[in-house]
Design a protein around this motif. Structure first.
Motif, PDB file in Angstrom:
ATOM      1  N   ILE A 102       0.842  -1.200   0.000  1.00 15.34           N
ATOM      2  CA  ILE A 102       0.000   0.000   0.000  1.00 15.34           C
ATOM      3  C   ILE A 102       0.875   1.246   0.000  1.00 15.34           C
ATOM      4  O   ILE A 102       0.625   2.200  -0.748  1.00 15.34           O
ATOM      5  N   THR A 103       1.912   1.235   0.815  1.00 13.62           N
ATOM      6  CA  THR A 103       2.822   2.382   0.901  1.00 13.62           C
ATOM      7  C   THR A 103       3.454   2.671  -0.450  1.00 13.62           C
ATOM      8  O   THR A 103       3.492   3.825  -0.903  1.00 13.62           O
ATOM      9  N   LYS A 108       4.150   6.078  -5.162  1.00 10.53           N
ATOM     10  CA  LYS A 108       4.248   6.199  -6.615  1.00 10.53           C
ATOM     11  C   LYS A 108       3.167   7.126  -7.179  1.00 10.53           C
ATOM     12  O   LYS A 108       3.418   7.841  -8.147  1.00 10.53           O
ATOM     13  N   SER A 109       2.001   7.121  -6.579  1.00 11.68           N
ATOM     14  CA  SER A 109       0.906   7.955  -7.071  1.00 11.68           C
ATOM     15  C   SER A 109       1.067   9.403  -6.644  1.00 11.68           C
ATOM     16  O   SER A 109       0.353  10.277  -7.141  1.00 11.68           O
ATOM     17  N   GLY A 110       1.958   9.660  -5.687  1.00  8.55           N
ATOM     18  CA  GLY A 110       2.148  11.011  -5.178  1.00  8.55           C
ATOM     19  C   GLY A 110       1.182  11.397  -4.077  1.00  8.55           C
ATOM     20  O   GLY A 110       1.165  12.533  -3.625  1.00  8.55           O
ATOM     21  N   ARG A 111       0.371  10.447  -3.631  1.00 13.47           N
ATOM     22  CA  ARG A 111      -0.593  10.732  -2.562  1.00 13.47           C
ATOM     23  C   ARG A 111       0.038  10.668  -1.178  1.00 13.47           C
ATOM     24  O   ARG A 111      -0.549  11.133  -0.210  1.00 13.47           O
ATOM     25  N   LEU A 112       1.244  10.097  -1.083  1.00 15.51           N
ATOM     26  CA  LEU A 112       1.925   9.986   0.199  1.00 15.51           C
ATOM     27  C   LEU A 112       3.285  10.648   0.071  1.00 15.51           C
ATOM     28  O   LEU A 112       4.115  10.242  -0.727  1.00 15.51           O
ATOM     29  N   LEU A 113       3.482  11.699   0.837  1.00 15.55           N
ATOM     30  CA  LEU A 113       4.759  12.402   0.854  1.00 15.55           C
ATOM     31  C   LEU A 113       5.328  12.278   2.267  1.00 15.55           C
ATOM     32  O   LEU A 113       4.696  12.669   3.219  1.00 15.55           O
ATOM     33  N   MET A 114       6.515  11.733   2.345  1.00 14.95           N
ATOM     34  CA  MET A 114       7.107  11.506   3.656  1.00 14.95           C
ATOM     35  C   MET A 114       8.218  12.505   3.927  1.00 14.95           C
ATOM     36  O   MET A 114       9.035  12.800   3.232  1.00 14.95           O
TER      37      MET A 114
END
Length: 114
Positions: A102-103, A108-114
């Motif tokens: 999921i991470t 990859k989709s850009g929905r999660l920025l860490m």
């Protein structure tokens, strides 16, 4: 420097504990460790060697430490981080490996920025 090393140790400990909570389904306790991971990661990222720390921790023997480290390393080192996440995804019968899948999709989709 001593503060950063303490935060690295705290990050490792919290990531290990978070992984254990994930595997047994204890989300309430897992959320506490998540907060510790995020707090420690902010100090690590702001340090001189921040980027190198996560790259090095992607080799840690604990699967959850590798997952979290790859998540934070992804923005600057997507190829290496993706490989670590793919390796974790390949581990069957693990909720941590499902989390890695999921991470990676979210990174990859850009929905999660860490």
């Amino acid at each position: 420097m001593e503060l950063v090393q303490k935060q690295i140790n705290d990050f490792i400990d919290a990531a290990i504990q978070h992984g254990e909570c994930t595997e047994i389904g204890n989300s309430k306790l897992g959320n506490k460790f998540y907060k510790k991971i995020m707090m420690s990661s902010e100090v690590i990222k702001s340090s001189e060697k921040g980027k190198e720390v996560f790259l090095e921790l992607m080799k840690h023997p604990n699967i959850s430490v590798r997952l979290w480290s790859a998540s934070f390393a992804y923005q600057n080192n997507p190829i290496e981080a993706e490989q670590v996440l793919q390796d974790i995804i390949g581990i069957k019968k693990s909720l941590v490996s499902f989390t890695a899948e999921i991470t990676l999709n979210e990174l990859k989709s850009g929905r999660l920025l860490m």
